[in-house]
Design a protein around this motif. Sequence first.
Motif, short mmCIF file in Angstrom:
data_model
loop_
_atom_site.label_atom_id
_atom_site.label_comp_id
_atom_site.label_asym_id
_atom_site.label_seq_id
_atom_site.Cartn_x
_atom_site.Cartn_y
_atom_site.Cartn_z
N LEU A 1 3.20 4.28 0.96
CA LEU A 1 2.08 3.65 1.66
C LEU A 1 1.33 4.65 2.55
CD1 LEU A 1 3.85 0.28 2.49
CD2 LEU A 1 1.77 0.52 1.11
N ILE A 2 2.07 5.52 3.21
CA ILE A 2 1.41 6.56 4.01
C ILE A 2 0.55 7.44 3.11
CG2 ILE A 2 1.77 8.61 5.45
CD1 ILE A 2 4.32 7.29 6.52
N CYS A 3 1.04 7.72 1.91
CA CYS A 3 0.27 8.53 0.96
C CYS A 3 -1.08 7.90 0.64
CB CYS A 3 1.07 8.72 -0.33
SG CYS A 3 2.40 9.92 -0.20
N GLN A 4 -1.14 6.57 0.68
CA GLN A 4 -2.38 5.87 0.33
C GLN A 4 -3.35 5.73 1.49
OE1 GLN A 4 -1.41 2.29 -2.30
NE2 GLN A 4 0.63 3.00 -1.68
N GLY A 5 -2.99 6.29 2.64
CA GLY A 5 -3.90 6.27 3.76
C GLY A 5 -3.56 5.31 4.87
N LEU B 1 6.44 5.29 -5.91
CA LEU B 1 5.47 5.14 -6.99
C LEU B 1 5.04 3.68 -7.13
CD1 LEU B 1 4.11 6.98 -9.14
CD2 LEU B 1 5.83 6.13 -10.75
N ALA B 2 6.01 2.75 -7.09
CA ALA B 2 5.71 1.33 -7.26
C ALA B 2 4.91 0.77 -6.08
CB ALA B 2 7.00 0.54 -7.43
N SER B 3 5.03 1.40 -4.93
CA SER B 3 4.25 0.93 -3.77
C SER B 3 2.81 1.42 -3.83
CB SER B 3 4.89 1.40 -2.46
OG SER B 3 4.81 2.81 -2.33
N GLY B 4 2.53 2.40 -4.73
CA GLY B 4 1.15 2.80 -4.95
C GLY B 4 0.82 4.25 -4.78
N SER B 5 1.81 5.11 -4.51
CA SER B 5 1.52 6.54 -4.38
C SER B 5 0.98 7.08 -5.70
CB SER B 5 2.79 7.29 -3.99
OG SER B 5 2.53 8.67 -3.86
N GLU C 1 -1.79 4.31 8.19
CA GLU C 1 -1.18 4.99 9.33
C GLU C 1 0.32 4.70 9.35
OE1 GLU C 1 -2.61 7.08 11.55
OE2 GLU C 1 -4.39 6.96 10.27
N PRO C 2 1.14 5.62 9.88
CA PRO C 2 2.60 5.44 9.83
C PRO C 2 3.10 4.09 10.35
CG PRO C 2 2.11 7.68 10.47
CD PRO C 2 0.79 6.96 10.40
N LEU C 3 2.53 3.60 11.45
CA LEU C 3 2.98 2.30 11.97
C LEU C 3 2.60 1.19 11.00
CD1 LEU C 3 4.17 0.45 14.11
CD2 LEU C 3 1.94 0.47 15.28
N MET C 4 1.36 1.20 10.51
CA MET C 4 0.93 0.18 9.56
C MET C 4 1.73 0.26 8.27
SD MET C 4 -1.36 -1.59 11.13
CE MET C 4 -0.41 -1.27 12.62
N ALA C 5 2.00 1.47 7.81
CA ALA C 5 2.79 1.65 6.60
C ALA C 5 4.20 1.08 6.77
CB ALA C 5 2.86 3.13 6.23
N SER C 6 4.74 1.25 7.97
CA SER C 6 6.08 0.72 8.25
C SER C 6 6.08 -0.80 8.23
CB SER C 6 6.57 1.24 9.60
OG SER C 6 6.66 2.65 9.60
N LEU C 7 5.10 -1.41 8.90
CA LEU C 7 5.03 -2.87 8.93
C LEU C 7 4.79 -3.44 7.54
CD1 LEU C 7 2.83 -3.41 12.14
CD2 LEU C 7 5.32 -3.34 11.95
N PHE C 8 3.86 -2.83 6.82
CA PHE C 8 3.52 -3.29 5.48
C PHE C 8 4.70 -3.08 4.54
CE2 PHE C 8 -0.38 -3.18 2.37
CZ PHE C 8 0.05 -4.37 1.81
N GLY C 9 5.34 -1.92 4.64
CA GLY C 9 6.46 -1.62 3.77
C GLY C 9 7.64 -2.55 4.00
N VAL C 10 7.96 -2.79 5.25
CA VAL C 10 9.07 -3.69 5.57
C VAL C 10 8.77 -5.10 5.06
CG1 VAL C 10 10.28 -4.82 7.48
CG2 VAL C 10 9.91 -2.35 7.54
N TYR C 11 7.53 -5.54 5.25
CA TYR C 11 7.16 -6.88 4.78
C TYR C 11 7.27 -6.99 3.27
CZ TYR C 11 4.39 -10.97 3.61
OH TYR C 11 3.99 -12.18 3.08
N LEU C 12 6.67 -6.03 2.54
CA LEU C 12 6.71 -6.07 1.07
C LEU C 12 8.14 -5.95 0.54
CD1 LEU C 12 3.66 -3.81 0.12
CD2 LEU C 12 3.84 -6.29 -0.18
N HIS C 13 8.93 -5.14 1.18
CA HIS C 13 10.34 -4.95 0.81
C HIS C 13 11.07 -6.30 0.87
CE1 HIS C 13 14.55 -3.56 1.83
NE2 HIS C 13 14.26 -2.66 0.88
N GLY C 14 10.90 -7.01 1.98
CA GLY C 14 11.54 -8.31 2.13
C GLY C 14 10.96 -9.36 1.20
#
Length: 517
Positions: free
Chosen positions: A450-454, A272-276, A456-469
Amino acid sequence: MKIFSKQQIYKGDQQTAKKQKISSTELMERAGMQIFNWIHERMQGAQVPIHVFCGIGNNGGDGLVVARHLITYGYSVHTYVVNCSEKRTEDFLVNYDRIKQTTKKWPIMLNCEADFPTIGPDDIIVDAVFGIGLNRPPNDWVKRLFQHFRASKAFTLSVDLPSGLYPDDVPEDENGVVWANYTLSFQAPKLVFFLPDTSKYTVNWEALDIGIDAEFLKETETEVELIGKNEIFPMYKPREKFSNKGTYGHALIIGGSYGKIGAVVLSGKAALASGSGLVTTFIPKCGYIPMQSSFPEAMTLTDHDEEKLTDISFDIEPTAIGIGMGMGTDVKTHVAFQKFLESNSASLVIDADAINLLSKHKEDLKLLKAQTVLTPHPKELERLIGKWKNDFDKLKKAKAFSKKHQCVLVIKGAHTITVFENKMYINSTGNPGLSTGGTGDVLTGMITGLICQGYEPLMASLFGVYLHGKSADIAVEDYGYQSLTASHVIEYLGKAYLDLFAKPQMPHDPDAEEHIS
């Protein structure tokens, strides 16, 4: 930022010399001058003994350039040639002649242990013995020289790569490698700076621009990329004024068992906090009241079983699903998981016990749809792909696994590496505060959201890992490493998003500057 292979680095040097119509000696001068500028900017003429150790190849030539400029500017310089072979490169010889023309204090030849100089703990060592071309262990007396460096406790600055370290392999003997406080890498960092087996050989690193041909840098495809703010910002999808919760997808978070409902709470909150736009959790019955009371923004579905998942069925159509956190590996849970995989059509992020179930029942891997994301920690990865000899072997196995199953593999660690087929992406954010329970659950939720927001899985992974850190990097300023929790990562996620729009700051290492100033 691209991370170039050894062969690509050589090609880049050659193309630069050709296109810019300069000699390799001139390119060496440029590289050595950048090292000198870095030192001079920090020392400002301070009279601290500087010991410059040069090999007899091109890395040694770089060191001779550095020593010559330090001497010219009046620093207290002691220059040594580590005479470990009869062969000398042409550029080394050119710069050897130049330094002899600069000072009457010629470089001292080191031929054995008896020649080792005294180095004080307040001195500075510039290590320019070997570069990226090393392909065999150093001689025994050279190994002892490197141990001499370490025993001195002097600040050690390595040129391009700590000597004795290979750019594409793990050294067998750690005593045959320089342990650098700082490494100044030409144009781009090296992969070995980010791997558990080899990152210990340099505490800090910095990439210096030495003017490698811009066309080469832009057009050369690399197998590895370092992901930072500059790479992430273009991925960002701004929100539309007339959007609504349905615009940003529906995340379904599946997991939990008796005593482990909190994992799903964390993952759902992170989605939810990531934007879903919407989040639904699917948990055993025992988690219904805790979930509803601790996470009011979520909708909740339950299995008919009180303590574990035995039948993963639902009547909603999620955009993306995160599954596995706190789920357990009970036989009935595996049957439910297998049936779920057979019928699932939504984008999928698999974590924790769901990965462990796949490791136990590898025949289930064929049920994964293309671009499924898996987020294993090191032990879960080992169960999934098998044991490895070293980090390079691990990455080789991970790439083969990703290619075979067409999945995105997020290998969690100090520098989380995302693997998709033959490409690897190294994350640049995060800190030791993330070494606490629940942070992996948060990451799974974020990637799902992030995938829910459109994305792509690879981009969501890179973006998610970056934001997480990045969220952890911001939160640690308030809580410190020891007190950082998974909930703090969720709490500071908004600030991590806002940081994408903040003006960049120059990196600063006060400890390193204090030591050499």
